[in-house]
Scaffold this motif. Sequence first.
Motif, mmCIF file in Angstrom:
data_model
loop_
_atom_site.group_PDB
_atom_site.id
_atom_site.type_symbol
_atom_site.label_atom_id
_atom_site.label_comp_id
_atom_site.label_asym_id
_atom_site.label_seq_id
_atom_site.Cartn_x
_atom_site.Cartn_y
_atom_site.Cartn_z
ATOM 1 N N ILE A 374 0.694 -1.110 0.156
ATOM 2 C CA ILE A 374 -0.125 0.013 -0.090
ATOM 3 C C ILE A 374 0.692 1.439 0.108
ATOM 4 O O ILE A 374 1.487 1.580 1.142
ATOM 5 N N PRO A 375 1.151 1.856 -1.151
ATOM 6 C CA PRO A 375 1.958 3.323 -1.129
ATOM 7 C C PRO A 375 1.109 4.382 -0.821
ATOM 8 O O PRO A 375 -0.186 4.466 -1.468
ATOM 9 N N HIS A 376 1.772 5.333 -0.261
ATOM 10 C CA HIS A 376 1.183 6.674 -0.022
ATOM 11 C C HIS A 376 2.245 7.477 -0.556
ATOM 12 O O HIS A 376 3.015 8.005 0.003
ATOM 13 N N VAL A 377 1.966 8.033 -1.903
ATOM 14 C CA VAL A 377 2.854 9.019 -2.497
ATOM 15 C C VAL A 377 1.879 10.344 -2.392
ATOM 16 O O VAL A 377 0.919 10.599 -3.151
ATOM 17 N N ILE A 378 2.567 11.504 -2.144
ATOM 18 C CA ILE A 378 2.039 12.895 -2.095
ATOM 19 C C ILE A 378 3.019 13.540 -3.310
ATOM 20 O O ILE A 378 4.046 13.960 -2.755
ATOM 21 N N ILE A 379 2.404 14.058 -4.335
ATOM 22 C CA ILE A 379 3.256 14.850 -5.362
ATOM 23 C C ILE A 379 3.247 16.350 -4.827
ATOM 24 O O ILE A 379 2.315 16.950 -4.999
ATOM 25 N N GLU A 380 4.353 16.924 -4.256
ATOM 26 C CA GLU A 380 4.174 18.153 -3.637
ATOM 27 C C GLU A 380 4.829 19.245 -4.611
ATOM 28 O O GLU A 380 4.298 20.577 -4.455
ATOM 29 N N ASN A 381 5.514 19.082 -5.707
ATOM 30 C CA ASN A 381 5.969 19.928 -6.637
ATOM 31 C C ASN A 381 6.225 19.306 -8.114
ATOM 32 O O ASN A 381 6.545 18.149 -8.277
ATOM 33 N N VAL A 382 5.789 20.170 -8.880
ATOM 34 C CA VAL A 382 5.946 19.964 -10.583
ATOM 35 C C VAL A 382 7.182 20.820 -11.123
ATOM 36 O O VAL A 382 7.041 20.496 -12.337
ATOM 37 N N GLY A 383 7.629 21.542 -10.547
ATOM 38 C CA GLY A 383 8.803 22.201 -10.984
ATOM 39 C C GLY A 383 8.370 23.877 -11.292
ATOM 40 O O GLY A 383 7.209 24.322 -10.822
ATOM 41 N N VAL A 384 9.169 24.355 -12.206
ATOM 42 C CA VAL A 384 9.083 25.765 -12.385
ATOM 43 C C VAL A 384 7.980 26.057 -13.333
ATOM 44 O O VAL A 384 7.302 27.279 -13.578
ATOM 45 N N VAL A 385 7.660 25.185 -14.401
ATOM 46 C CA VAL A 385 6.575 25.226 -15.460
ATOM 47 C C VAL A 385 5.583 24.056 -15.121
ATOM 48 O O VAL A 385 6.075 22.911 -14.792
ATOM 49 N N ASN A 386 4.420 24.142 -15.786
ATOM 50 C CA ASN A 386 3.181 23.249 -15.654
ATOM 51 C C ASN A 386 3.142 22.404 -16.819
ATOM 52 O O ASN A 386 3.199 21.257 -16.851
ATOM 53 N N LYS A 387 3.248 23.126 -17.957
ATOM 54 C CA LYS A 387 3.257 22.563 -19.120
ATOM 55 C C LYS A 387 4.398 22.200 -19.942
ATOM 56 O O LYS A 387 5.517 22.626 -19.337
ATOM 57 N N PRO A 388 4.297 20.770 -20.468
ATOM 58 C CA PRO A 388 5.519 20.385 -20.909
ATOM 59 C C PRO A 388 6.078 21.247 -22.079
ATOM 60 O O PRO A 388 5.425 21.595 -22.964
ATOM 61 N N ILE A 389 7.473 21.508 -21.862
ATOM 62 C CA ILE A 389 8.017 22.315 -22.659
ATOM 63 C C ILE A 389 8.426 21.853 -24.174
ATOM 64 O O ILE A 389 8.876 20.653 -24.253
ATOM 65 N N GLY A 390 8.384 22.522 -25.199
ATOM 66 C CA GLY A 390 8.178 22.227 -26.642
ATOM 67 C C GLY A 390 7.040 21.317 -26.990
ATOM 68 O O GLY A 390 7.131 20.906 -28.437
ATOM 69 N N VAL A 391 6.137 21.262 -26.508
ATOM 70 C CA VAL A 391 4.698 20.859 -26.997
ATOM 71 C C VAL A 391 3.957 22.114 -27.198
ATOM 72 O O VAL A 391 3.223 22.800 -26.196
ATOM 73 N N VAL A 392 3.336 22.347 -28.356
ATOM 74 C CA VAL A 392 2.237 23.220 -28.918
ATOM 75 C C VAL A 392 0.805 22.914 -27.950
ATOM 76 O O VAL A 392 0.467 21.720 -27.867
ATOM 77 N N GLU A 393 0.093 24.040 -27.827
ATOM 78 C CA GLU A 393 -1.110 24.056 -27.111
ATOM 79 C C GLU A 393 -1.904 22.880 -27.467
ATOM 80 O O GLU A 393 -2.650 22.018 -26.895
ATOM 81 N N GLU A 394 -2.033 22.841 -29.003
ATOM 82 C CA GLU A 394 -3.032 21.949 -29.608
ATOM 83 C C GLU A 394 -2.525 20.388 -29.364
ATOM 84 O O GLU A 394 -3.445 19.636 -29.576
ATOM 85 N N ASP A 395 -1.266 20.354 -29.093
ATOM 86 C CA ASP A 395 -0.837 18.584 -28.777
ATOM 87 C C ASP A 395 -0.673 18.248 -27.649
ATOM 88 O O ASP A 395 -0.665 17.254 -27.175
ATOM 89 N N ILE A 396 -1.097 19.236 -26.417
ATOM 90 C CA ILE A 396 -1.268 18.854 -25.084
ATOM 91 C C ILE A 396 -2.537 18.182 -24.720
ATOM 92 O O ILE A 396 -3.735 18.529 -25.228
ATOM 93 N N VAL A 397 -2.307 16.680 -24.201
ATOM 94 C CA VAL A 397 -3.459 15.922 -23.706
ATOM 95 C C VAL A 397 -4.341 16.533 -22.430
ATOM 96 O O VAL A 397 -3.307 16.443 -21.501
ATOM 97 N N HIS A 398 -5.313 16.769 -22.156
ATOM 98 C CA HIS A 398 -5.878 17.220 -20.968
ATOM 99 C C HIS A 398 -6.907 16.412 -20.380
ATOM 100 O O HIS A 398 -7.432 15.613 -21.083
ATOM 101 N N ASP A 399 -6.929 16.246 -18.946
ATOM 102 C CA ASP A 399 -8.255 15.643 -18.199
ATOM 103 C C ASP A 399 -9.354 16.300 -18.615
ATOM 104 O O ASP A 399 -9.474 17.404 -18.220
#
Length: 399
Positions: A374-399
Amino acid sequence: MFLIRKIRAVLMLLLCTLFIAGCWDRKEINDIAFVIGIAVDKEGENYRSSLQIALPGQSGASGSTGGGGGTSGDKSWFMLSNTAKTLRGTTLEGQKALSRKIYYAHRRTMLIGEDLARDGVASMLDLFTRYPLNRFSALPVVTKGEAYAVMDTDAPIEKFPSEMVRELCFLNMRNPRSLKTFIDSILSDGVDPFLPVASKVENVPKDWKDAKTNIKLDGLAVFKKDKLVGMIDKAPADALILAMGEANAPEVMIKSPRGDGDIFIKLNENNSSLHPTVKDDKVTVTVQLYAKGVVVDNESNYGDLREKEILKLNDAIHKKIKEDIVEGIRLIQQKYHADILGIGRSIHQHLPKEWDKMKDRWDDIYPDVEVNVIPHVIIENVGVVNKPIGVVEEDIVHD
């Protein structure tokens, strides 16, 4: 009256000099050969010990070509290797060819050849623990192939290959296996020993100019008592170290919840605990893992990593960690029948009465123990940017 007190004081000072030992057992540095690492192998019926001895005169500026009592060359160490019927005999043979007294108190690593480990290390450990100059904090490591070949690598980033082995052990685990913990696990019930595995590698392709040999850690060596029964590759080995709560800031690669590509999450803090239960002679153990994660690389086209998507990442890393740990535990249960996690020891600690009933049958019971992770992992930080760098907005997959 004053004269009498003065005489008494002088007599007391003279008496105190009787208890001053002085330097009666001193050893001059020029008379000592400092062993900084040892490699032990089995060659047929004989032992081979290879001592890595420091050359103080070569430990100064790089590029030194001499000095230090007649030493020469560009290395700050040299190897002294001998064979004998017994391990102690190799030291006696080596001393005959050395003008300085062999001194083991500075040895911090010991490499154990694969053939010797499979044959059994009990006699070696008896010598290393009985002789008073040996450190119990020294780090034993099993090597793929001959231990002396790994000890004799270039390892250019450190002055001594043995020191590189030590640094690698501390990078791999928060509390590396020392000689003391290794012996304790051999002598204890409910836990089997394990050690890291080291191998010799090239640091660049062989046809490159100035190629050097290097050392890398290559998984875990699994023991039953004092004998090696197998070696686990690095991926399942890392999962097992994580299950022990001993991983030193590991990185876990997961497939992105949607879209294409991979995401790397670093677990800056992690610890674990074992919770056994016994019902009708059926043993179940729950591995609880707690960690805090940081996204260190996003090589996918997945989302802005906002709250909803971070929850998806949490689910994904929980699944990945669980699968990896279950696979690693299944390997040591079914293939090697070795309890390196200490499941039996956890039963002994939490359920001593139940352990008394099953300790004599533990080797038969262990392969069928049900393990829940039973793992309990909390992701606290995603870095200084949210979106993947180098991927244009039209190609980003969202939930």
